[in-house]
Structure formats: structure tokens, C-alpha cells
Design a protein around this motif. Sequence first.
Motif, mmCIF file in Angstrom:
data_model
loop_
_atom_site.group_PDB
_atom_site.id
_atom_site.type_symbol
_atom_site.label_atom_id
_atom_site.label_comp_id
_atom_site.label_asym_id
_atom_site.label_seq_id
_atom_site.Cartn_x
_atom_site.Cartn_y
_atom_site.Cartn_z
ATOM 1 N N MET A 73 51.271 25.187 2.063
ATOM 2 C CA MET A 73 50.604 24.882 0.738
ATOM 3 C C MET A 73 49.515 24.376 0.784
ATOM 4 N N ASP A 74 48.499 24.775 0.284
ATOM 5 C CA ASP A 74 47.181 24.315 0.369
ATOM 6 C C ASP A 74 47.029 23.626 -1.096
ATOM 7 N N LEU A 75 46.422 22.337 -0.896
ATOM 8 C CA LEU A 75 45.951 21.481 -2.203
ATOM 9 C C LEU A 75 44.613 21.886 -2.572
ATOM 10 N N LEU A 76 44.254 21.780 -3.873
ATOM 11 C CA LEU A 76 42.732 21.764 -4.318
ATOM 12 C C LEU A 76 42.273 20.435 -3.785
ATOM 13 N N GLU A 77 40.879 20.671 -3.958
ATOM 14 C CA GLU A 77 40.125 19.310 -3.409
ATOM 15 C C GLU A 77 40.477 17.986 -4.183
ATOM 16 N N TYR A 78 40.437 18.133 -5.751
ATOM 17 C CA TYR A 78 40.723 17.062 -6.168
ATOM 18 C C TYR A 78 42.046 16.347 -6.008
ATOM 19 N N GLN A 79 42.944 17.130 -5.722
ATOM 20 C CA GLN A 79 44.278 16.870 -5.396
ATOM 21 C C GLN A 79 44.344 15.944 -3.969
ATOM 22 N N ALA A 80 43.606 16.550 -3.057
ATOM 23 C CA ALA A 80 43.366 15.844 -1.799
ATOM 24 C C ALA A 80 42.794 14.721 -1.860
ATOM 25 N N LYS A 81 41.909 14.824 -2.725
ATOM 26 C CA LYS A 81 41.136 13.313 -2.874
ATOM 27 C C LYS A 81 41.910 12.037 -3.714
ATOM 28 N N GLU A 82 42.767 12.564 -4.554
ATOM 29 C CA GLU A 82 43.604 11.646 -5.161
ATOM 30 C C GLU A 82 44.789 11.088 -4.093
ATOM 31 N N TRP A 83 44.928 11.829 -2.977
ATOM 32 C CA TRP A 83 45.717 11.247 -2.030
ATOM 33 C C TRP A 83 44.901 10.444 -0.966
ATOM 34 N N PHE A 84 43.550 10.767 -0.816
ATOM 35 C CA PHE A 84 42.844 9.932 -0.009
ATOM 36 C C PHE A 84 42.759 8.495 -0.673
ATOM 37 N N ARG A 85 42.505 8.686 -1.811
ATOM 38 C CA ARG A 85 42.289 7.361 -2.985
ATOM 39 C C ARG A 85 43.565 6.644 -2.603
ATOM 40 N N GLU A 86 44.335 7.017 -2.725
ATOM 41 C CA GLU A 86 45.859 6.075 -2.483
ATOM 42 C C GLU A 86 45.616 5.484 -1.027
ATOM 43 N N MET A 87 45.320 6.074 -0.027
ATOM 44 C CA MET A 87 45.472 5.644 1.365
ATOM 45 C C MET A 87 44.241 4.893 1.554
ATOM 46 N N GLY A 88 43.429 4.365 0.575
ATOM 47 C CA GLY A 88 42.053 3.727 0.852
ATOM 48 C C GLY A 88 41.102 4.421 1.590
ATOM 49 N N ILE A 89 40.885 5.574 1.584
ATOM 50 C CA ILE A 89 39.904 6.506 2.187
ATOM 51 C C ILE A 89 38.918 6.814 0.911
ATOM 52 N N PRO A 90 37.674 6.055 1.284
ATOM 53 C CA PRO A 90 36.653 6.184 0.206
ATOM 54 C C PRO A 90 36.304 7.605 -0.463
ATOM 55 N N VAL A 91 36.307 7.672 -1.724
ATOM 56 C CA VAL A 91 36.017 9.121 -2.234
ATOM 57 C C VAL A 91 35.176 8.556 -3.505
ATOM 58 N N LEU A 92 34.208 9.532 -3.865
ATOM 59 C CA LEU A 92 33.442 9.258 -4.974
ATOM 60 C C LEU A 92 34.094 9.270 -6.362
ATOM 61 N N PRO A 93 33.391 8.575 -7.273
ATOM 62 C CA PRO A 93 33.954 8.708 -8.857
ATOM 63 C C PRO A 93 33.816 10.277 -9.204
ATOM 64 N N SER A 94 35.054 10.777 -9.737
ATOM 65 C CA SER A 94 35.089 12.106 -10.296
ATOM 66 C C SER A 94 35.952 12.102 -11.406
ATOM 67 N N GLN A 95 35.773 13.348 -11.989
ATOM 68 C CA GLN A 95 36.478 13.759 -13.204
ATOM 69 C C GLN A 95 36.977 15.164 -13.343
ATOM 70 N N LYS A 96 38.161 15.180 -13.646
ATOM 71 C CA LYS A 96 38.702 16.728 -13.677
ATOM 72 C C LYS A 96 38.299 17.297 -14.792
ATOM 73 N N ILE A 97 37.682 18.524 -14.891
ATOM 74 C CA ILE A 97 37.079 19.482 -15.867
ATOM 75 C C ILE A 97 37.990 20.554 -16.222
ATOM 76 N N ASN A 98 38.926 20.600 -17.236
ATOM 77 C CA ASN A 98 39.838 21.612 -17.538
ATOM 78 C C ASN A 98 39.350 22.678 -18.475
ATOM 79 N N CYS A 99 38.153 22.382 -19.323
ATOM 80 C CA CYS A 99 37.701 23.441 -19.947
ATOM 81 C C CYS A 99 36.089 22.877 -20.310
ATOM 82 N N ILE A 100 35.375 23.770 -20.699
ATOM 83 C CA ILE A 100 33.825 23.445 -21.079
ATOM 84 C C ILE A 100 33.649 22.341 -22.028
ATOM 85 N N SER A 101 34.738 22.270 -23.036
ATOM 86 C CA SER A 101 34.489 20.821 -23.962
ATOM 87 C C SER A 101 34.580 19.610 -23.201
#
Length: 395
Positions: free
Chosen positions: A1-29
Motif C-alpha cells: 500500500m502506497d501512502l500519499l506524500e502528505y501522509q509520508a511526511k506526517e510520519w517523517f515529522r514524527e520520526m524527527g526527519i525535517p519537513v517543510l511547513p505544509s497544509q492539506k487542501i481538501n477543496c478550493i475554498s
Amino acid sequence: MDLLEYQAKEWFREMGIPVLPSQKINCISDIKGLKIPYPVVLKSQVRTGGRGRAGGVRFVTTTIDAIAAAQTIFHLPILGEVPEVVLAEAKYDADREFYLAVVLDTATRRPVLLGSPQGGIDVESSLELLQQVVVDGEFSPFYARRLTIKMGLQGALINSVSDIVEKMYGLFVQKDLDLVEINPLGVSATGELMALDGKVTVNDRAIVRHADISLMSQKIARRPSGQNYFDSLGNSYQVEQSGNIGIMGNGAGLVMATLDLVADAGGKVKTCLNLGHGSNLNPSLPSFGDRIEQGLEFLEQDKSIQVVLVNIIGSVPKAVELAEFIGKFIQRHESNSTNKHRAATSYPRIIARFSGLALESAQEQFTALSVPLVESLDEAVSQAVRQAKSSSHRK
């Protein structure tokens, strides 16, 4: 099962792997409530490579630009997949980029550390750049340092990159993964490291052992899909309505690179198929041989496709096996017709490019099938374009 990028980076963040500030966009608004300062990069969240070349990654500097870009990305299919989520992320200026991965070698049943001094690469077509270290015992920081040294890193980068590799390995073991990949790992002018893109593949047999992963799997299973047939075969997408060349390859990046080369050579591609990797740990999915035969059948149904370029890299399948799979497709079509001349025009011309071991041993089989087998991708592309331009329409 492949994760999406934002899901992978959530795990990275939990492990202390540095990731950029980000925000999930579910709709245009959601763009109007963006908390990340501009400039921002918007990324299509699909489980495939080639997003940048396909237009699924956009840099924006204003809210108006972001809304327009998000609207485009939400409606843009990439290798047959349309995103349900877009990731907004801070822009990062990297001075250097590396490639890092921890992968399970199914042949030796050992984890392998992979690294390249060049990041953002298509691994499947850049194998010569990869360094590898097999973890053949209990893991220690020695393995990570050995990889960085083989990559040619020096000074402080040896320690900082080794630390990232150790954390990737920790995630790999903790979550029972088949793959953890950072491509690229960015390095700023000041030496700051940042995982700019990430990919994680969970071992299908391990999903039931993790409650959080089981929940993610259930959500994926309930998600409506427009692929139907290609849920099992792989990913497909139509490139040009007037095209007459089909492309099949084992990897999204490889397919996209082949598409670019065919276009540069003056050919017009109608449809591309990503067959996925040869090794298949999920018994519910078709074997790689089945995917090759099904892919040829799918492309054969489009009578405007005159030539199919099959581009395979790796040891699965072997060249002789590839000949067998293609041979079954050809024999099936010839046996369905009593007129050999008519049968010869009832399916597209096939050109096979194979980069792997035992190429010479398969040449006789391909010759008997009247299917050119070449190792050079440039030569395969040249033959496909030349044949497509000279072919008459199939009956």
C-alpha cells in the motif's frame, strides 16, 4: 500500500526527519485560509511519479494564483489518477539535492540502504548513480555512515545525512515497510537538510498489525475510483487524441521519460501504461506477465495505435520471459484468424526495449516473433517513431 506524500511526511515529522511547513487542501475554498506565507508550492497528491512533468506541481505567489492553480490540479489526471487532496508547502531553495531510500530486497530478504549524490532523479533510469549498502546484521549507525561515504559526501554532511538515514531505517522497521524514500533531500546553502518529497510503501501483509495503517487502508478501499480495469493492471493516461504510438513500462518515471523521448523524436503518443514493478507481494493482483498481456490487449483495442513501445528495466521479468508474454499475445491473435496477412495487421507493431541481464539469450525468441529487441532506449524510440510514421491504419 502506497501512502500519499502528505501522509509520508506526517510520519517523517514524527520520526524527527525535517519537513517543510505544509497544509492539506481538501477543496478550493481552503486556499483562502492558507497559513503558509507565499511563495508556496502546490502539489497534486497522487500515488505516482512524474507529477512535475504532468503539471501537478505549481509554484504560486498570490492567493489568486493559488486558487487558479489548485483548480487546475484538482481536475488534472496523472497516469489515470485524479487527486482528492492538494498539498500546499513552503518554497525551499536547495543548494544541493540527494536521493535516499531504505528498501526491502525480496530476493535476499534484507533491507538495503540506497543513496545518490543527485536528487530528484528517476531511479529506474539512473541506476548507475545509486550507491547501496546491504544491512546484513543488526542495524547500527555504521551502515548509514558507510552509505554517505560511498555517495561521496564529506565533512558535516556525513553526520547530518547519516542521521536522516538512521531515522528512515527506524521508520522502516517500526511500520513494517517495503520502502521509505526521500527524493529529493534538499540541502540549503547553510547546510540545513529538508525532505522535499517522500514516498512510503507499506508491506501488505503487515497492515493488520498496525491499527493506524489498517484505518488508512480501509479509507483507501472505500474511495471511489474511476480506473476500474486499471485498478489491477496499473495506471494509464491518454496523451494526444491524434497519436498512434502506445507506451508500456514498469514505472511511472520510466513511462514519462519514454514519452518525452518519443515526443522529442517527432512521434505522437496516444496512450501510456504504467505496469508497475515486477515483484508483486500482493497475491490478489495479476502477475507481471499477466499485466504485460493485458496491457497489450488494452492498447490493441484502440485501432489508431500503430506501434507499441514496451520499455522494461530490471531483472523481473527476464528477457526470455518477456518474449514469452509477448509471444502469448501474438499467438492468441494469429490463432483467431485463418488469414495470416490479416492477422498481422490486427494488432499493433511491437518494439521491445529491455535493460537487464541475459539479453542475448532472448534474441532468437524475439526474432521468431518478428519483434525487434534492443537495449538502447534511443534506438527503440527511433524504431518506434519510424515505424509509426510508415504504418498504414490497422483493420
